[in-house]
Motif scaffolding. Structure first.
Motif, mmCIF file in Angstrom:
data_model
loop_
_atom_site.group_PDB
_atom_site.id
_atom_site.type_symbol
_atom_site.label_atom_id
_atom_site.label_comp_id
_atom_site.label_asym_id
_atom_site.label_seq_id
_atom_site.Cartn_x
_atom_site.Cartn_y
_atom_site.Cartn_z
ATOM 1 N N GLN A 57 0.813 -1.216 0.000
ATOM 2 C CA GLN A 57 0.000 0.000 0.000
ATOM 3 C C GLN A 57 0.855 1.280 0.000
ATOM 4 O OE1 GLN A 57 -2.890 -0.007 3.174
ATOM 5 N NE2 GLN A 57 -3.770 -1.988 2.556
ATOM 6 N N VAL A 58 2.164 1.138 0.042
ATOM 7 C CA VAL A 58 3.053 2.310 0.057
ATOM 8 C C VAL A 58 3.034 2.974 -1.318
ATOM 9 C CG1 VAL A 58 5.438 3.095 0.333
ATOM 10 C CG2 VAL A 58 4.537 1.313 1.842
ATOM 11 N N THR A 59 2.784 4.284 -1.331
ATOM 12 C CA THR A 59 2.716 5.019 -2.596
ATOM 13 C C THR A 59 4.120 5.395 -3.078
ATOM 14 O OG1 THR A 59 2.620 7.197 -1.542
ATOM 15 C CG2 THR A 59 0.510 6.012 -1.853
ATOM 16 N N VAL A 60 4.209 5.820 -4.311
ATOM 17 C CA VAL A 60 5.491 6.254 -4.875
ATOM 18 C C VAL A 60 6.029 7.438 -4.070
ATOM 19 C CG1 VAL A 60 6.624 7.273 -6.891
ATOM 20 C CG2 VAL A 60 4.970 5.418 -7.194
ATOM 21 N N LYS A 61 5.136 8.369 -3.746
ATOM 22 C CA LYS A 61 5.545 9.549 -2.971
ATOM 23 C C LYS A 61 6.098 9.131 -1.610
ATOM 24 C CE LYS A 61 3.811 14.072 -1.524
ATOM 25 N NZ LYS A 61 2.628 14.974 -1.481
ATOM 26 N N GLU A 62 5.458 8.170 -0.962
ATOM 27 C CA GLU A 62 5.927 7.691 0.338
ATOM 28 C C GLU A 62 7.261 6.965 0.216
ATOM 29 O OE1 GLU A 62 1.753 6.958 2.784
ATOM 30 O OE2 GLU A 62 2.451 5.422 1.362
ATOM 31 N N ARG A 63 7.413 6.219 -0.845
ATOM 32 C CA ARG A 63 8.678 5.512 -1.071
ATOM 33 C C ARG A 63 9.820 6.505 -1.264
ATOM 34 N NH1 ARG A 63 7.854 2.987 -5.955
ATOM 35 N NH2 ARG A 63 9.450 4.261 -6.992
ATOM 36 N N HIS A 64 9.549 7.579 -1.977
ATOM 37 C CA HIS A 64 10.559 8.616 -2.184
ATOM 38 C C HIS A 64 10.911 9.310 -0.854
ATOM 39 C CE1 HIS A 64 9.605 9.021 -6.779
ATOM 40 N NE2 HIS A 64 10.337 7.951 -6.482
ATOM 41 N N ARG A 65 9.889 9.485 0.006
ATOM 42 C CA ARG A 65 10.146 10.072 1.335
ATOM 43 C C ARG A 65 11.063 9.169 2.148
ATOM 44 N NH1 ARG A 65 4.617 11.468 2.361
ATOM 45 N NH2 ARG A 65 4.544 10.006 4.120
ATOM 46 N N LEU A 66 10.847 7.867 2.013
ATOM 47 C CA LEU A 66 11.694 6.913 2.724
ATOM 48 C C LEU A 66 13.135 6.997 2.232
ATOM 49 C CD1 LEU A 66 12.194 4.542 4.617
ATOM 50 C CD2 LEU A 66 11.372 3.006 2.811
ATOM 51 N N GLY A 67 13.311 7.043 0.920
ATOM 52 C CA GLY A 67 14.656 7.159 0.358
ATOM 53 C C GLY A 67 15.349 8.425 0.826
ATOM 54 N N ASP A 68 14.581 9.521 0.893
ATOM 55 C CA ASP A 68 15.149 10.795 1.347
ATOM 56 C C ASP A 68 15.561 10.700 2.820
ATOM 57 O OD1 ASP A 68 15.617 13.691 0.655
ATOM 58 O OD2 ASP A 68 14.316 13.933 2.403
ATOM 59 N N ALA A 69 14.747 10.019 3.628
ATOM 60 C CA ALA A 69 15.069 9.857 5.047
ATOM 61 C C ALA A 69 16.344 9.042 5.230
ATOM 62 C CB ALA A 69 13.905 9.192 5.772
ATOM 63 N N LEU A 70 16.523 8.029 4.415
ATOM 64 C CA LEU A 70 17.725 7.187 4.509
ATOM 65 C C LEU A 70 18.996 7.963 4.184
ATOM 66 C CD1 LEU A 70 16.310 3.945 2.855
ATOM 67 C CD2 LEU A 70 17.186 4.114 5.196
ATOM 68 N N GLN A 71 18.851 9.007 3.381
ATOM 69 C CA GLN A 71 20.049 9.764 2.986
ATOM 70 C C GLN A 71 20.122 11.151 3.619
ATOM 71 O OE1 GLN A 71 20.049 9.257 -1.436
ATOM 72 N NE2 GLN A 71 21.729 7.806 -1.027
ATOM 73 N N HIS A 72 19.092 11.508 4.394
ATOM 74 C CA HIS A 72 19.086 12.822 5.046
ATOM 75 C C HIS A 72 18.468 12.739 6.439
ATOM 76 C CE1 HIS A 72 19.180 13.738 0.676
ATOM 77 N NE2 HIS A 72 20.013 14.685 1.054
ATOM 78 N N LEU A 73 18.855 11.738 7.215
ATOM 79 C CA LEU A 73 18.355 11.599 8.579
ATOM 80 C C LEU A 73 19.060 12.658 9.430
ATOM 81 C CD1 LEU A 73 16.649 9.940 10.604
ATOM 82 C CD2 LEU A 73 18.665 8.492 10.955
ATOM 83 N N THR A 74 18.304 13.638 9.900
ATOM 84 C CA THR A 74 18.924 14.813 10.518
ATOM 85 C C THR A 74 18.639 14.906 12.011
ATOM 86 O OG1 THR A 74 18.776 15.988 8.411
ATOM 87 C CG2 THR A 74 19.114 17.333 10.379
#
Length: 415
Positions: A325-342
């Motif tokens: 059920q994960v959307t493309v937008k949500e998947r992109h948010r996950l990828g961003d979090a993996l590379q920009h965990l602040t």
């Protein structure tokens, strides 16, 4: 008649200064406030004592980020190869590990300290422990000796101050040298912690304490602007973060944290080897593999277990959401979090917990070749008391040995 040289502080700089002064014909007295010499050396390199780094001189100077240029003369006069040769001559063979770090083969800091103490005894250096120095005695712009905390005056032709900084006070580094130097007119650059863990605002770090990460990229941000970027290892703690890249960033972080309203952040790229597109493809593969599972269970190949929920939370994703059920937008948010965990950095740990102290006696008032004071003849400074500090990797001990060697040599020669 040989000169009487008095060395205050039996740390790496002080012991090397005493050795070099004695080798050059001086009558040397080494005073140490603790019960034994080399207390701080015993805990360096996690008890293994990272004595130097095998890099070339230019690279070493580049890693001494606090006034590295000041060390150019003393480092070239007594460099890393000289340090290695000294210890091997004293029966302490060395080995070079990742990052050029040089350790004794035995992995025992005690062997390093024992070798220096043995050489001091061999040279007839008088080592006196449990003696604290209260004052420097000056006569007509020249050093005349010292006065101990017990009130006894000790005369000397030269005095070398090697009492360390203000970090790890239990080892004897309690900042005494700053007061001594200031009392005779020296400028003290305000001290602050360097090579020190950082505290964070985020509560979730407590839940992952003890988790070590390798091969990650950390970026120090100040008000959103990139200040420093390092690749390597780090560790989460109950208060925030530590480990090699964190310690190396801490000097810069402390500069912006002290007396400033700046927003200081640490941005973690947990997958630095992948482009955003490559990471997205990797996530899609994992989601295909675990399509029938909840999101938290589909991340097991991507992240350590402890870090899964903090990353999903950062990406505003529900851990129990079905993967399909994960959307493309949500998947992109996950990828961003993996590379920009602040993480938000609130402060450094106290200076007492720092490996090294930044700040100290101004290098502008010390001759870089001889380590002699430009204000008081016959007075020398070496080691952490001077405003010189470096990254982890053996650079700080090398700086101490080089400064100590210069001060010891020149104090024995100067009339």
């Amino acid at each position: 008649m040989s000169r009487h040289v008095l060395v205050i502080g039996a740390g790496p700089a002080g012991m090397m200064a005493a050795i070099k002064a004695a080798e050059n014909g001086a009558e040397v007295e080494l005073l140490e406030k603790m019960k034994k010499p080399g207390r701080k050396m015993m805990i360096t390199g996690k008890g293994r004592c990272n004595i130097t780094n095998a890099a070339d001189i230019t690279e070493i100077l580049r890693n001494i980020h606090g006034n590295g240029a000041f060390l150019n003369s003393s480092l070239r006069a007594f460099d890393n190869q000289d340090v290695i040769h000294f210890f091997e001559e004293q029966g302490v063979p060395t080995k070079t590990e990742r990052g050029g770090r040089v350790f004794p083969v035995s992995d025992k800091a005690q062997d390093v300290v024992d070798a220096m103490v043995h050489r001091l005894h061999e040279l007839g250096v008088k080592i006196e422990t449990d003696i604290a120095v209260r004052d420097l005695l000056i006569q007509d712009g020249h050093i005349g000796g010292i006065r101990t905390s017990a009130g006894a005056a000790v005369k000397a032709d030269a005095v070398i101050v090697c009492v360390g900084g203000a970090s790890y006070p239990g080892t004897g580094s309690t900042g005494d040298g700053y007061a001594m130097a200031a009392s005779v007119g020296h400028t003290i650059v305000p001290i602050r912690p360097s090579l020190v863990p950082l505290e964070t605002e985020e509560e979730w770090v407590k839940d992952v304490q003890g988790l070590s990460l390798r091969n990650i990229r950390g970026t120090l941000l100040v008000n959103g602007e990139k200040i420093q970027e390092l690749f390597g290892e780090m560790l989460f703690t109950h208060f925030g973060v530590t480990g090699p890249i964190i310690l190396s960033m801490s000097r810069m972080a402390s500069r912006y944290l002290s007396g400033s309203d700046a927003l200081v952040e640490l941005c973690l790229n947990l997958k630095p080897a992948l482009t955003p597109e490559q990471l997205d493809a990797r996530i899609q593969r994992d989601f295909g593999k675990y399509s029938r599972k909840q999101l938290r269970n589909a991340m097991i190949d991507l992240l350590p277990h402890k870090l899964i929920e903090p990353v999903l939370d950062y990406a505003y994703l529900q851990p129990d959401k079905p993967v399909h059920q994960v959307t493309v937008k949500e998947r992109h948010r996950l990828g961003d979090a993996l590379q920009h965990l602040t993480l938000t950095i609130t402060e450094t740990r106290p200076i007492a917990e720092a490996i090294v102290t930044a700040g100290g006696v101004s290098v502008k008032e010390i001759n870089p070749k001889t380590m002699e004071s430009k204000l008081v003849s016959g007075l020398y400074f070496a080691g952490e008391v001077v405003d010189v500090d470096a990254y982890t990797g053996g650079y700080n001990l090398q700086a101490a040995f080089s400064m100590g060697a210069a001060a010891g040599t020149w104090s024995a020669w100067n009339d």
